[in-house]
Design a protein around this motif. Structure first.
Motif, PDB file in Angstrom:
ATOM      1  N   UNK A  15       0.815  -1.215   0.000  1.00  0.00           N
ATOM      2  CA  UNK A  15       0.000   0.000   0.000  1.00  0.00           C
ATOM      3  C   UNK A  15       0.848   1.265   0.000  1.00  0.00           C
ATOM      4  N   UNK A  16       2.004   1.209   0.641  1.00  0.00           N
ATOM      5  CA  UNK A  16       2.790   2.438   0.809  1.00  0.00           C
ATOM      6  C   UNK A  16       4.044   2.496  -0.067  1.00  0.00           C
ATOM      7  N   UNK A  17       4.274   1.473  -0.895  1.00  0.00           N
ATOM      8  CA  UNK A  17       5.447   1.552  -1.765  1.00  0.00           C
ATOM      9  C   UNK A  17       5.165   2.488  -2.938  1.00  0.00           C
ATOM     10  N   UNK A  18       6.219   3.103  -3.428  1.00  0.00           N
ATOM     11  CA  UNK A  18       6.078   4.013  -4.575  1.00  0.00           C
ATOM     12  C   UNK A  18       5.738   3.188  -5.815  1.00  0.00           C
ATOM     13  N   UNK A  19       4.660   3.552  -6.509  1.00  0.00           N
ATOM     14  CA  UNK A  19       4.289   2.808  -7.712  1.00  0.00           C
ATOM     15  C   UNK A  19       5.322   2.981  -8.828  1.00  0.00           C
ATOM     16  N   UNK A  20       5.287   2.064  -9.764  1.00  0.00           N
ATOM     17  CA  UNK A  20       6.170   2.095 -10.936  1.00  0.00           C
ATOM     18  C   UNK A  20       5.346   2.379 -12.191  1.00  0.00           C
ATOM     19  N   UNK A  21       5.964   3.071 -13.124  1.00  0.00           N
ATOM     20  CA  UNK A  21       5.364   3.280 -14.433  1.00  0.00           C
ATOM     21  C   UNK A  21       5.571   2.032 -15.283  1.00  0.00           C
ATOM     22  N   UNK A  27       7.063   6.393 -10.255  1.00  0.00           N
ATOM     23  CA  UNK A  27       6.101   7.460 -10.505  1.00  0.00           C
ATOM     24  C   UNK A  27       6.718   8.748  -9.978  1.00  0.00           C
ATOM     25  N   UNK A  28       6.623   9.848 -10.732  1.00  0.00           N
ATOM     26  CA  UNK A  28       7.208  11.100 -10.243  1.00  0.00           C
ATOM     27  C   UNK A  28       6.497  11.601  -8.989  1.00  0.00           C
ATOM     28  N   UNK A  29       7.178  12.484  -8.268  1.00  0.00           N
ATOM     29  CA  UNK A  29       6.588  13.080  -7.068  1.00  0.00           C
ATOM     30  C   UNK A  29       5.301  13.804  -7.418  1.00  0.00           C
ATOM     31  N   UNK A  30       4.368  13.763  -6.492  1.00  0.00           N
ATOM     32  CA  UNK A  30       3.148  14.555  -6.604  1.00  0.00           C
ATOM     33  C   UNK A  30       3.487  15.988  -6.198  1.00  0.00           C
ATOM     34  N   UNK A  31       2.661  16.953  -6.591  1.00  0.00           N
ATOM     35  CA  UNK A  31       2.906  18.319  -6.112  1.00  0.00           C
ATOM     36  C   UNK A  31       2.858  18.349  -4.586  1.00  0.00           C
ATOM     37  N   UNK A  32       3.636  19.215  -3.942  1.00  0.00           N
ATOM     38  CA  UNK A  32       3.584  19.291  -2.478  1.00  0.00           C
ATOM     39  C   UNK A  32       2.146  19.487  -2.004  1.00  0.00           C
ATOM     40  N   UNK A  33       1.740  18.655  -1.071  1.00  0.00           N
ATOM     41  CA  UNK A  33       0.372  18.666  -0.571  1.00  0.00           C
ATOM     42  C   UNK A  33       0.432  18.303   0.902  1.00  0.00           C
ATOM     43  N   UNK A  39       8.997  14.687  -2.507  1.00  0.00           N
ATOM     44  CA  UNK A  39       9.033  13.255  -2.232  1.00  0.00           C
ATOM     45  C   UNK A  39       7.665  12.652  -1.987  1.00  0.00           C
ATOM     46  N   UNK A  40       6.620  13.460  -2.065  1.00  0.00           N
ATOM     47  CA  UNK A  40       5.262  12.970  -1.841  1.00  0.00           C
ATOM     48  C   UNK A  40       4.800  12.132  -3.028  1.00  0.00           C
ATOM     49  N   UNK A  41       4.201  10.991  -2.741  1.00  0.00           N
ATOM     50  CA  UNK A  41       3.610  10.170  -3.802  1.00  0.00           C
ATOM     51  C   UNK A  41       2.354   9.499  -3.272  1.00  0.00           C
ATOM     52  N   UNK A  42       1.575   8.965  -4.203  1.00  0.00           N
ATOM     53  CA  UNK A  42       0.328   8.290  -3.857  1.00  0.00           C
ATOM     54  C   UNK A  42       0.514   6.806  -4.076  1.00  0.00           C
ATOM     55  N   UNK A  43       0.452   6.043  -2.996  1.00  0.00           N
ATOM     56  CA  UNK A  43       0.570   4.588  -3.082  1.00  0.00           C
ATOM     57  C   UNK A  43      -0.771   3.991  -3.469  1.00  0.00           C
ATOM     58  N   UNK A  44      -1.164   2.930  -2.816  1.00  0.00           N
ATOM     59  CA  UNK A  44      -2.457   2.303  -3.085  1.00  0.00           C
ATOM     60  C   UNK A  44      -3.469   2.821  -2.061  1.00  0.00           C
ATOM     61  N   UNK A  45      -4.033   3.997  -2.347  1.00  0.00           N
ATOM     62  CA  UNK A  45      -5.036   4.586  -1.468  1.00  0.00           C
ATOM     63  C   UNK A  45      -4.470   5.463  -0.375  1.00  0.00           C
TER      64      UNK A  45
END
Length: 107
Positions: A15-21, A27-33, A39-45
């Motif tokens: 759930x918390x691993x960085x997804x792969x393309x 997967x690139x970092x998400x915008x700071x949120x 370094x922010x990314x969206x894992x599985x949920x």
């Protein structure tokens, strides 16, 4: 969540691993949120990022008509913060959850 009682440890790790393309790169970092910075990314949920003090943070949000929720986990500190409101599309839950975490983790 830390000890595998809520979900199995392997499931949590997925759930918390960085997804792969498709090409195998991260997967690139998400915008700071949520103030989590780079370094922010969206894992599985779950959003995965870092607090200003360096600790890993996990966050899940929810919005429905009449309700907004935030769940913020600081697994290394064993702290969970849940913010639930009866307001649609209220964006203050992110800041409130972070502020509560900062207060609770103070020595």
């Amino acid at each position: 969540f830390n000890e595998g009682k809520l979900v199995q440890l392997r499931t949590r790790d997925l759930m918390i691993q960085r997804p792969k393309l498709l090409n195998g790169s991260d997967v690139p970092d998400a915008p700071p949120y949520f103030g989590m910075g780079s370094g922010l990314y969206y894992g599985m949920g779950i959003f995965v990022g870092r607090a200003a003090w360096g600790e890993r943070l996990l966050m899940h949000t929810g919005r429905d008509p009449g309700a907004s929720t935030e769940l913020l986990l600081a697994p290394d500190s064993k702290i969970a913060v849940a913010v639930m409101t009866n307001m649609s599309q209220w964006n203050g839950g992110d800041d409130l959850a972070k502020k509560i975490l900062e207060i609770v983790r103070r020595p």
